[in-house]
Design an enzyme around this catalytic site. Structure first.
Site, PDB file in Angstrom:
ATOM      1  N   HIS A  11       0.812  -1.219   0.000  1.00 44.55           N
ATOM      2  CA  HIS A  11       0.000   0.000   0.000  1.00 44.55           C
ATOM      3  C   HIS A  11       0.845   1.268   0.000  1.00 44.55           C
ATOM      4  O   HIS A  11       0.297   2.376  -0.110  1.00 44.55           O
ATOM      5  CB  HIS A  11      -0.977  -0.010   1.190  1.00 44.55           C
ATOM      6  CG  HIS A  11      -0.375   0.341   2.504  1.00 44.55           C
ATOM      7  ND1 HIS A  11      -0.049  -0.597   3.457  1.00 44.55           N
ATOM      8  CD2 HIS A  11      -0.065   1.532   3.051  1.00 44.55           C
ATOM      9  CE1 HIS A  11       0.430   0.011   4.529  1.00 44.55           C
ATOM     10  NE2 HIS A  11       0.423   1.308   4.308  1.00 44.55           N
ATOM     11  N   ASP A  32      -0.451  -7.586   1.494  1.00 44.19           N
ATOM     12  CA  ASP A  32       0.104  -6.227   1.506  1.00 44.19           C
ATOM     13  C   ASP A  32       1.631  -6.277   1.568  1.00 44.19           C
ATOM     14  O   ASP A  32       2.239  -6.021   2.613  1.00 44.19           O
ATOM     15  CB  ASP A  32      -0.466  -5.447   2.695  1.00 44.19           C
ATOM     16  CG  ASP A  32      -0.134  -3.965   2.635  1.00 44.19           C
ATOM     17  OD1 ASP A  32       0.350  -3.501   1.584  1.00 44.19           O
ATOM     18  OD2 ASP A  32      -0.371  -3.266   3.646  1.00 44.19           O
ATOM     19  N   SER A  53       4.539   2.421   7.881  1.00 44.76           N
ATOM     20  CA  SER A  53       4.129   1.417   6.900  1.00 44.76           C
ATOM     21  C   SER A  53       5.327   0.793   6.194  1.00 44.76           C
ATOM     22  O   SER A  53       6.272   1.484   5.813  1.00 44.76           O
ATOM     23  CB  SER A  53       3.244   2.056   5.832  1.00 44.76           C
ATOM     24  OG  SER A  53       1.986   2.386   6.340  1.00 44.76           O
ATOM     25  N   GLY A  54       5.253  -0.513   5.982  1.00 43.42           N
ATOM     26  CA  GLY A  54       6.299  -1.212   5.255  1.00 43.42           C
ATOM     27  C   GLY A  54       7.506  -1.568   6.078  1.00 43.42           C
ATOM     28  O   GLY A  54       8.384  -2.311   5.627  1.00 43.42           O
TER      29      GLY A  54
END
Length: 502
Positions: A303, A353, A450-451
């Protein structure tokens, strides 16, 4: 991080901030479900259908940072052709009462014929596949993992290798037995170890040896065959003559410099303590975190590529070996040559994801720049296990900027049975997700994390258990962080690294 906030929901890129002259509370929903209510609806997300393409209008001063729960997913395949979007398509004729029997018989015959032909084509096309995937570039009859490329893109020979157990036992998909089998240590060699690791996208092997075992069936090395890939020189055998199978590690990973003390909850990290952490800059601004897994590859969340333009490698920079966004001059900078995101990623459910970024130039490993280990496919991170999250994300829910310094926090693995309870995530956690945090709240990932990595230490080695994906708010009670579960996605990662090894 919010004292480690939820890396998720607030994970929209920092570049997307509401203009000061707008009432964002009224015009746009918050980047996470409201705090009211006992539990979120199933598969609640800030995904498609709930928000505009980007959470807020773009402005010259707007900062951009992907939400933990993505605002927009990666580009999907072209829209499937249906009757509604095919131009000039005439409506089908219905059977008149006089011809009802005739029409029904013909219709039934055509339907059964189509189903039969379709089933035959599928069976011939995806024969013996360990992953159930196929390619339009393949011949009519394909046997996966037999060492012979029968697809123009070599897809029938990808994803044929994996690692198992605490000893990192090498397993190859045996096309004859149609199951994963260990490889006998007899006739194994360092050159075969290097060949196998290079096949998976690594630069060489790190360590290989025999491990004791008594498999009911195995694969043996045939030294008379010419090697194109590891499966091309393997043949079935009932047992290994020496009762030893191959243990293989492709990279020296999961090690870090010694640091004193354990700092709990959203506090600054020491340089070199988390040497696999990277900062991904999109258009010169920190957007997501990532994890080094080899000299050439970084893993992050799907994402993070929230718009079509984000799939352009030239828009990204990867910084490693640093702990302050204000001191990037001392960081190791790499540019990106390729981005690959899981094609099954869904912004509606946040499933699959995960994404990989290949670097233009390999990293040179130092005390401050090192890879985390990918877990074996069946490695477990049990409920209650203490692990760590790191990132440059926001320090609390609703903050207007991310952290300038790398923050760390300890969290506990939360079993999917618990995480899927009605009062927590109500069934939204799939098999490709793992929860971690504290149900009492206070510690979590947040927007900008994120990530990034969720890492767990096993016998002195740090493994990448999860990739920061989504959550509701940051550090809320009964709203732990949700991460892409690497054990369930490692085969996809190896396939992508192998397909793009050159």
């Amino acid at each position: 991080m919010t004292s480690f906030p939820n890396v998720y929901e607030n994970y929209l890129p920092e570049h997307v901030q509401p203009p000061s002259n707008r009432n964002t509370q009224e015009e746009y929903p918050p980047p996470y479900p409201s705090a009211g209510g006992d539990y979120p609806p199933p598969y609640s997300s800030v995904g498609a259908g709930q928000y505009p393409p980007y959470p807020y209008p773009s402005t010259a001063s707007a900062q951009y940072q992907p939400y933990y729960i993505p605002a927009q997913g990666p580009t999907h395949p072209p829209t499937q052709i249906t009757q509604r979007n095919v131009p000039h398509q005439k409506p089908a004729r219905s059977c008149s009462p006089q011809r009802k029997t005739y029409c029904c018989v013909i219709s039934l015959f055509l339907t059964l014929s189509a189903l039969g032909i379709g089933a035959y084509v599928i069976l011939r096309f995806v024969k013996d596949s360990p992953t159930g995937s196929s390619s339009s570039h393949c011949q009519a009859v394909v046997t996966r993992c037999n060492g012979i490329s029968e697809c123009a893109d070599n897809s029938d020979e990808l994803g044929c290798v994996r690692f198992s157990g605490t000893s990192s036992q090498l397993e190859v998909y045996g096309w004859q037995d149609k199951r994963w089998l260990p490889v006998c240590y007899t006739a194994w060699s360092p050159s075969l170890a290097d060949k196998t690791c290079k096949q998976l996208g690594y630069r060489s092997s790190y360590q290989t040896q025999g491990t004791t075992g008594q498999p009911s069936s195995s694969l043996v090395v045939n030294t008379t065959k010419q090697i194109t890939n590891i499966q091309s020189v393997l043949s079935n055998s009932l047992q290994c003559t020496t009762k030893e199978t191959v243990s293989l590690k492709c990279i020296d990973c999961g090690k870090r410099i010694k640091t004193s003390g354990r700092i709990v909850g959203g506090v600054p990290a020491l340089l070199g303590k988390w040497p696999w952490q990277v900062s991904l800059h999109y258009k010169s601004r920190h957007v997501c975190g990532g994890t080094i897994i080899s000299e050439d590859w970084v893993v992050t969340a799907g994402h993070c590529f929230f718009e079509d333009e984000a799939f352009d490698p030239s828009k990204w920079k990867v910084y490693s070996g640093f702990i302050s966004q204000r001191q990037l001059s001392g960081a190791t900078l790499r540019y990106v040559s390729k981005i690959t995101s899981h094609r099954s990623y869904s912004s509606d459910t946040n499933d699959y994801d995960i994404a990989l970024m290949k670097l233009q130039k390999p990293l040179e490993f130092t005390a401050q720049v090192r890879p985390a280990c990918l877990p074996t496919y069946n490695q477990e991170f049990p409920h209650g296990m203490a692990c760590w999250i790191t990132g440059f994300g926001r320090t609390k829910e609703g903050a207007t900027s991310t952290s300038d310094i790398l923050l760390e926090a300890t969290v506990n693995i939360i079993g999917s049975g618990t995480c899927n309870r009605r009062r927590i995530y109500n069934g939204a956690v799939t098999q490709r997700m793992i929860c971690a945090g504290k149900l009492s709240g206070g510690v979590d990932s947040c927007q900008g994390d994120s990530g990034g990595p969720l890492v767990c230490e096993v016998s002195g080695t740090w493994y990448l258990a999860g990739v920061t994906s989504w959550g509701h708010g940051c550090a809320r009670i009964n709203r732990p962080g949700v991460y892409a579960q690497v054990t369930q996605l490692s085969n996809w990662m190896f396939s992508q690294m192998e397909a793009n090894s050159n």
